[in-house]
Design an enzyme around this catalytic site. Structure first.
Site, mmCIF file in Angstrom:
data_model
loop_
_atom_site.group_PDB
_atom_site.id
_atom_site.type_symbol
_atom_site.label_atom_id
_atom_site.label_comp_id
_atom_site.label_asym_id
_atom_site.label_seq_id
_atom_site.Cartn_x
_atom_site.Cartn_y
_atom_site.Cartn_z
ATOM 1 C CE LYS A 1 -7.771 2.579 2.355
ATOM 2 N NZ LYS A 1 -9.143 3.020 2.268
ATOM 3 C CG HIS B 1 -1.602 -2.261 15.933
ATOM 4 N ND1 HIS B 1 -1.433 -2.282 14.616
ATOM 5 C CD2 HIS B 1 -1.050 -0.872 16.439
ATOM 6 C CE1 HIS B 1 -0.911 -1.009 13.951
ATOM 7 N NE2 HIS B 1 -0.797 -0.176 15.031
#
Lengths: 278, 189
Positions: free
Chosen positions: B97, B39
């Site tokens: 998750k 990222h």
């Protein structure tokens, strides 16, 4: 009684450690499979039922392909039982480390062990004091490998409660899971160590994870029901099963103390025991 | 939610806006893994693939001999403050998750969804995957961006494009249950 050959013991223990590590990483113990299966059938939340379905399919896929069921193959926690004729020497510790290195290459395992300060990764899952080895005397020569992943381990807590707070143990256990939320990959198995000393309670909590999870005392059932009232559910998506089992181990403690440790373990309560053949 | 499983294929279009939190989805097509380091790199150097309708998977896989060996999800919340630029460039879905924070819930409104994949299910995941390509390989195996073709990976919609969030609903339930204990509240969650 023959004196065992030290070099044979080293080879045999290394081999047994390797085999136990592979078994633990790929296949779950029967009692763990049983509680996952029971919960999967009993769960009423439809989203949670889907999560259980994935977990069961994952366990099957890992077994069929012979690959680790989770990419976090943990750090090596080892329990050795040594019979009277095996001397407790540095050789035993070195043999276990040999087995861990071989497992890292051949299973394969993710290299997870780093220096705590420099964060340098040794690349073979060994390091200072790692594998963590616990030894006790026994009749059979066995090695148990409990690969401990970080997601659940990081959510574990310890408290030095007051002797008057026995009735606060439940709240501490529930609070630990409440603070953990989705992060330890629920449904979890919870090991609780009560009594002993500060360090001893933590060791008890981890050992509790090795106890059969398909049988519980009335007290353990009560703690389990209290945790499941949180409704966090599988993976934090909500559901009846935040935990599958709670296991408690106790030890005598100081009259002025009440140490309580809670060791959280994800649904993959991996451990395997292999006899050392020599 | 209904019992049916919705079939989706990347790149995703406006059909994701019709999904609801709790829907079961099987996702096929190309997805791109990205963790914290990827990222940061994409924010600096740009996105190395076409972001229009793309899906990002929060995952650090184990790759051996150009095959995906194990590829379970990592904790998405670590990317809570790192994801905004992706939606601006057209990304429609994040898989991971544990759910994401209120920032992402707002950013997803009218744009895309957060899918949950079951934690620890690394072997199941890899049995639905074919490795296609890699970007930023210098970041190391876990942090590189791997382009992976999915064949019906079973997911659930955690946060939808209307602000519904089943993780948040479960947290509210846990809050209420924990408040039933007398005494001081714990030190934040």
């Amino acid at each position: 009684m023959q004196t065992p050959d030290p070099s044979r013991i080293r080879t045999a223990l290394a081999d047994a450690t390797f085999r136990a590590y592979r078994e633990a990483a790929v296949r779950l113990p029967v009692d763990v499979l049983k509680v996952i299966g029971n919960a999967a059938r009993a769960e009423t939340n439809p989203v949670a039922r889907g999560e259980f379905s994935n977990i069961l399919q994952n366990i099957r896929a890992a077994g069929e392909l012979g690959v680790p069921m989770c990419q976090d193959t943990g750090v090596p926690v080892i329990y050795l039982t040594i019979p009277p004729d095996v001397p407790l020497t540095q050789d035993l510790y070195d043999a276990v480390a040999d087995g861990v290195r071989r497992a890292t290459k051949e299973v394969p395992l993710r290299p997870n062990v780093v220096d705590p300060l420099t964060r340098h990764n040794s690349g073979d899952n060994t390091g200072e004091g790692m594998p963590a080895i616990h030894v006790k005397p026994g009749e059979q020569f066995t090695v148990t490998v409990l690969p401990k992943g970080a997601g659940a381990e990081n959510m574990s807590r310890i408290a030095m409660l007051l002797p008057s707070q026995v009735d606060q143990i439940e709240k501490f256990v529930v609070e630990t899971m409440y603070l953990a939320g989705s992060r330890p990959c629920p449904p979890v198995i919870i090991g609780v160590g009560i009594g002993g000393t500060f360090d001893g309670a933590a060791a008890l909590a981890k050992e509790a994870l090795l106890e059969p999870v398909d049988e519980m005392t009335a007290y353990e059932e009560e703690l389990l029901a209290a945790v499941n009232r949180l409704g966090i559910g599988p993976m934090g998506l909500g559901g009846d099963f935040t935990a599958l089992a709670v296991k408690v181990k106790t030890a005598g403690c100081h009259t002025a103390s009440l140490p309580v440790a809670v060791n959280i373990q994800c649904w993959a309560n991996r451990h395997a025991t292999v006899e050392v053949k020599r | 939610m209904s019992g049916k499983v919705i079939q989706l294929r990347t790149p995703l279009g406006p059909e994701v806006l019709e999904l609801h939190a709790g829907d079961r989805v099987e996702l096929s097509g190309l997805v791109f893994t990205a963790r914290d380091e990827a990222h940061l790199r994409m924010q600096k150097e740009g996105i190395p693939f076409d972001p229009k309708g793309a899906v990002i998977y929060h995952c650090g896989p184990v790759i051996q001999d150009k095959r995906v060996i194990a590829a379970g999800p990592t904790t998405s919340a670590r990317m809570n403050e790192l994801s905004g630029f992706l939606f601006e460039k057209g990304v429609r879905g994040l898989i991971g998750k544990g759910g994401m924070g209120a920032t992402v819930r707002e950013q997803l409104k009218g744009r895309g969804v957060n899918f949950a994949f079951t934690g620890g299910c690394a072997a199941l995941a890899s049995s639905h995957m074919t490795l296609m390509d890699v970007f930023f390989e210098d970041l190391g195996m876990a942090e590189a961006v791997w382009a992976i073709e999915l064949d019906r990976l079973p997911l659930v919609v955690g946060i939808d494009a209307h602000g519904n969030d089943i993780f948040d609903a479960a947290r509210d339930h846990a809050d209420a249950a924990f408040r039933s204990y007398p005494g001081k509240p714990p030190h934040g969650r």
